[in-house]
Design a protein around this motif. Structure first.
Motif, PDB file in Angstrom:
ATOM      1  N   PHE A 105       0.741  -1.059  -0.034  1.00 26.15           N
ATOM      2  CA  PHE A 105       0.149   0.362  -0.252  1.00 26.15           C
ATOM      3  C   PHE A 105       0.987   1.194   0.054  1.00 26.15           C
ATOM      4  O   PHE A 105       0.664   1.671   0.200  1.00 26.15           O
ATOM      5  CB  PHE A 105      -0.814   0.165   1.009  1.00 26.15           C
ATOM      6  CG  PHE A 105      -1.738  -1.274   0.726  1.00 26.15           C
ATOM      7  CD1 PHE A 105      -2.865  -0.741   0.159  1.00 26.15           C
ATOM      8  CD2 PHE A 105      -2.031  -1.966   1.861  1.00 26.15           C
ATOM      9  CE1 PHE A 105      -4.280  -1.385  -0.502  1.00 26.15           C
ATOM     10  CE2 PHE A 105      -3.089  -3.130   1.878  1.00 26.15           C
ATOM     11  CZ  PHE A 105      -3.961  -2.805   0.896  1.00 26.15           C
ATOM     12  N   ILE A 147      -2.116   2.264  -6.179  1.00 24.12           N
ATOM     13  CA  ILE A 147      -2.777   1.102  -5.293  1.00 24.12           C
ATOM     14  C   ILE A 147      -3.978   1.422  -4.691  1.00 24.12           C
ATOM     15  O   ILE A 147      -5.449   0.990  -4.938  1.00 24.12           O
ATOM     16  CB  ILE A 147      -1.949   0.246  -4.244  1.00 24.12           C
ATOM     17  CG1 ILE A 147      -0.669  -1.017  -4.980  1.00 24.12           C
ATOM     18  CG2 ILE A 147      -3.000  -0.619  -3.611  1.00 24.12           C
ATOM     19  CD1 ILE A 147      -0.004  -1.220  -3.825  1.00 24.12           C
ATOM     20  N   TRP A 148      -4.078   2.645  -4.294  1.00 28.22           N
ATOM     21  CA  TRP A 148      -5.700   3.539  -3.910  1.00 28.22           C
ATOM     22  C   TRP A 148      -6.002   3.913  -4.754  1.00 28.22           C
ATOM     23  O   TRP A 148      -7.027   3.811  -4.845  1.00 28.22           O
ATOM     24  CB  TRP A 148      -4.857   4.493  -3.393  1.00 28.22           C
ATOM     25  CG  TRP A 148      -4.108   4.103  -1.778  1.00 28.22           C
ATOM     26  CD1 TRP A 148      -3.056   4.634  -1.050  1.00 28.22           C
ATOM     27  CD2 TRP A 148      -4.750   3.275  -0.464  1.00 28.22           C
ATOM     28  NE1 TRP A 148      -2.714   4.028  -0.340  1.00 28.22           N
ATOM     29  CE2 TRP A 148      -3.546   3.170   0.480  1.00 28.22           C
ATOM     30  CE3 TRP A 148      -6.241   3.214  -0.081  1.00 28.22           C
ATOM     31  CZ2 TRP A 148      -4.255   3.135   1.418  1.00 28.22           C
ATOM     32  CZ3 TRP A 148      -6.187   2.204   0.403  1.00 28.22           C
ATOM     33  CH2 TRP A 148      -5.639   2.320   1.632  1.00 28.22           C
ATOM     34  N   VAL A 179      -7.853   1.237  -5.639  1.00 27.53           N
ATOM     35  CA  VAL A 179      -9.071   1.009  -4.654  1.00 27.53           C
ATOM     36  C   VAL A 179      -9.855   1.784  -4.834  1.00 27.53           C
ATOM     37  O   VAL A 179     -11.328   1.386  -4.898  1.00 27.53           O
ATOM     38  CB  VAL A 179      -8.720   0.815  -3.421  1.00 27.53           C
ATOM     39  CG1 VAL A 179      -9.562   0.626  -2.011  1.00 27.53           C
ATOM     40  CG2 VAL A 179      -8.016  -0.487  -3.062  1.00 27.53           C
ATOM     41  N   ASN A 180      -9.866   3.191  -4.579  1.00 29.37           N
ATOM     42  CA  ASN A 180     -10.546   3.852  -5.498  1.00 29.37           C
ATOM     43  C   ASN A 180     -11.783   3.821  -6.570  1.00 29.37           C
ATOM     44  O   ASN A 180     -13.049   4.566  -6.355  1.00 29.37           O
ATOM     45  CB  ASN A 180      -9.974   5.121  -5.052  1.00 29.37           C
ATOM     46  CG  ASN A 180      -9.995   5.696  -4.189  1.00 29.37           C
ATOM     47  OD1 ASN A 180     -10.664   5.865  -2.902  1.00 29.37           O
ATOM     48  ND2 ASN A 180      -8.592   6.824  -3.767  1.00 29.37           N
ATOM     49  N   PHE A 203     -12.540   0.374  -7.523  1.00 29.70           N
ATOM     50  CA  PHE A 203     -13.771  -0.138  -7.317  1.00 29.70           C
ATOM     51  C   PHE A 203     -14.464   0.802  -6.739  1.00 29.70           C
ATOM     52  O   PHE A 203     -15.948   0.289  -6.942  1.00 29.70           O
ATOM     53  CB  PHE A 203     -13.412  -1.383  -6.831  1.00 29.70           C
ATOM     54  CG  PHE A 203     -12.651  -2.146  -7.548  1.00 29.70           C
ATOM     55  CD1 PHE A 203     -13.799  -3.217  -8.253  1.00 29.70           C
ATOM     56  CD2 PHE A 203     -11.002  -2.052  -8.152  1.00 29.70           C
ATOM     57  CE1 PHE A 203     -12.770  -4.412  -9.558  1.00 29.70           C
ATOM     58  CE2 PHE A 203     -10.358  -3.150  -8.496  1.00 29.70           C
ATOM     59  CZ  PHE A 203     -11.700  -4.351  -9.345  1.00 29.70           C
ATOM     60  N   PHE A 204     -14.585   1.439  -5.706  1.00 32.76           N
ATOM     61  CA  PHE A 204     -15.473   2.014  -4.761  1.00 32.76           C
ATOM     62  C   PHE A 204     -16.062   2.895  -5.777  1.00 32.76           C
ATOM     63  O   PHE A 204     -18.081   3.517  -5.565  1.00 32.76           O
ATOM     64  CB  PHE A 204     -15.033   3.475  -4.107  1.00 32.76           C
ATOM     65  CG  PHE A 204     -14.270   1.981  -2.325  1.00 32.76           C
ATOM     66  CD1 PHE A 204     -14.610   1.309  -1.791  1.00 32.76           C
ATOM     67  CD2 PHE A 204     -12.878   2.559  -1.728  1.00 32.76           C
ATOM     68  CE1 PHE A 204     -14.498   0.429  -0.812  1.00 32.76           C
ATOM     69  CE2 PHE A 204     -12.785   1.833  -0.747  1.00 32.76           C
ATOM     70  CZ  PHE A 204     -13.531   1.020  -0.329  1.00 32.76           C
ATOM     71  N   SER A 261     -11.849   1.716 -13.163  1.00 31.69           N
ATOM     72  CA  SER A 261     -11.763   0.006 -13.766  1.00 31.69           C
ATOM     73  C   SER A 261     -12.290  -0.110 -14.875  1.00 31.69           C
ATOM     74  O   SER A 261     -13.068  -0.210 -14.901  1.00 31.69           O
ATOM     75  CB  SER A 261     -11.995  -0.167 -12.095  1.00 31.69           C
ATOM     76  OG  SER A 261     -12.193  -1.880 -12.749  1.00 31.69           O
TER      77      SER A 261
END
Length: 176
Positions: A1, A6-7, A10-11, A13-14, A60
């Motif tokens: 991380f 990487i963030w 993750v973001n 996908f949110f 994504s």
């Protein structure tokens, strides 16, 4: 991380979850199904155009393809009586394959079209190759081959794996 990219993943996908929960992705896609959807090839181009609108803001490709477009394709295929197995070639396999292939082109056009694009940029910077104005540079490099791929891919897939159902006059009505 420890990497920012990487963030970003993750973001992404949110953000994709927000597109799915709010129904924004579905609304954009159904709008273009209404416009282009009177034939199976038109359906494919309509889905491609709608994903092209969403791709720069949704980094994504997996979330776009699996979270927004796969459910729409499954719904369109079911309405045409095209289910996995013996009836897949009616419409579903063509739409799924065309969308899968065009997603790759859309992911390459803009820097934010896919999370791996930003990762590649970070890795290049770590090797000492810094790109000035990365979004514009990426766009300039990707727009011509990307648009050519988007224009040709649904037609090529249509010729290589032609759907049994060529005309879909009810699709625009169902999308309305």
């Amino acid at each position: 991380f420890s990497l920012d990219v990487i963030w970003l993943v993750v973001n992404a996908f949110f953000l994709a979850k927000g597109f799915v929960k709010s129904g924004l992705g579905d609304r954009v896609a159904t709008y273009f199904v209404k416009m282009f959807g009177s034939s199976s090839l038109g359906l494919s181009y309509g889905l491609t155009v709608s994903e092209g609108i969403l791709s720069p803001s949704m980094p994504s490709s997996t979330a776009r393809c699996g979270g927004i477009y796969l459910p729409i394709i499954v719904s369109l295929a079911k309405q045409a009586g095209s289910l996995p197995g013996k009836t897949a070639n009616k419409l579903g396999s063509f739409l799924a394959q065309a969308q899968l292939q065009t997603t790759a082109h859309l992911s390459n056009i803009s820097l934010t079209g896919a999370a791996q694009n930003t990762l590649g940029l970070v890795l290049a910077a770590n090797l000492g190759y810094a790109v000035s104005n990365p979004w514009i540079t990426w766009f300039k490099a990707g727009i011509v081959p990307g648009l050519a791929g988007l224009a040709l891919t649904p037609f090529i897939v249509y010729k290589l794996m032609p759907p049994e159902i060529k005309e879909t006059p009810d699709a625009p009505k169902v999308a309305a």
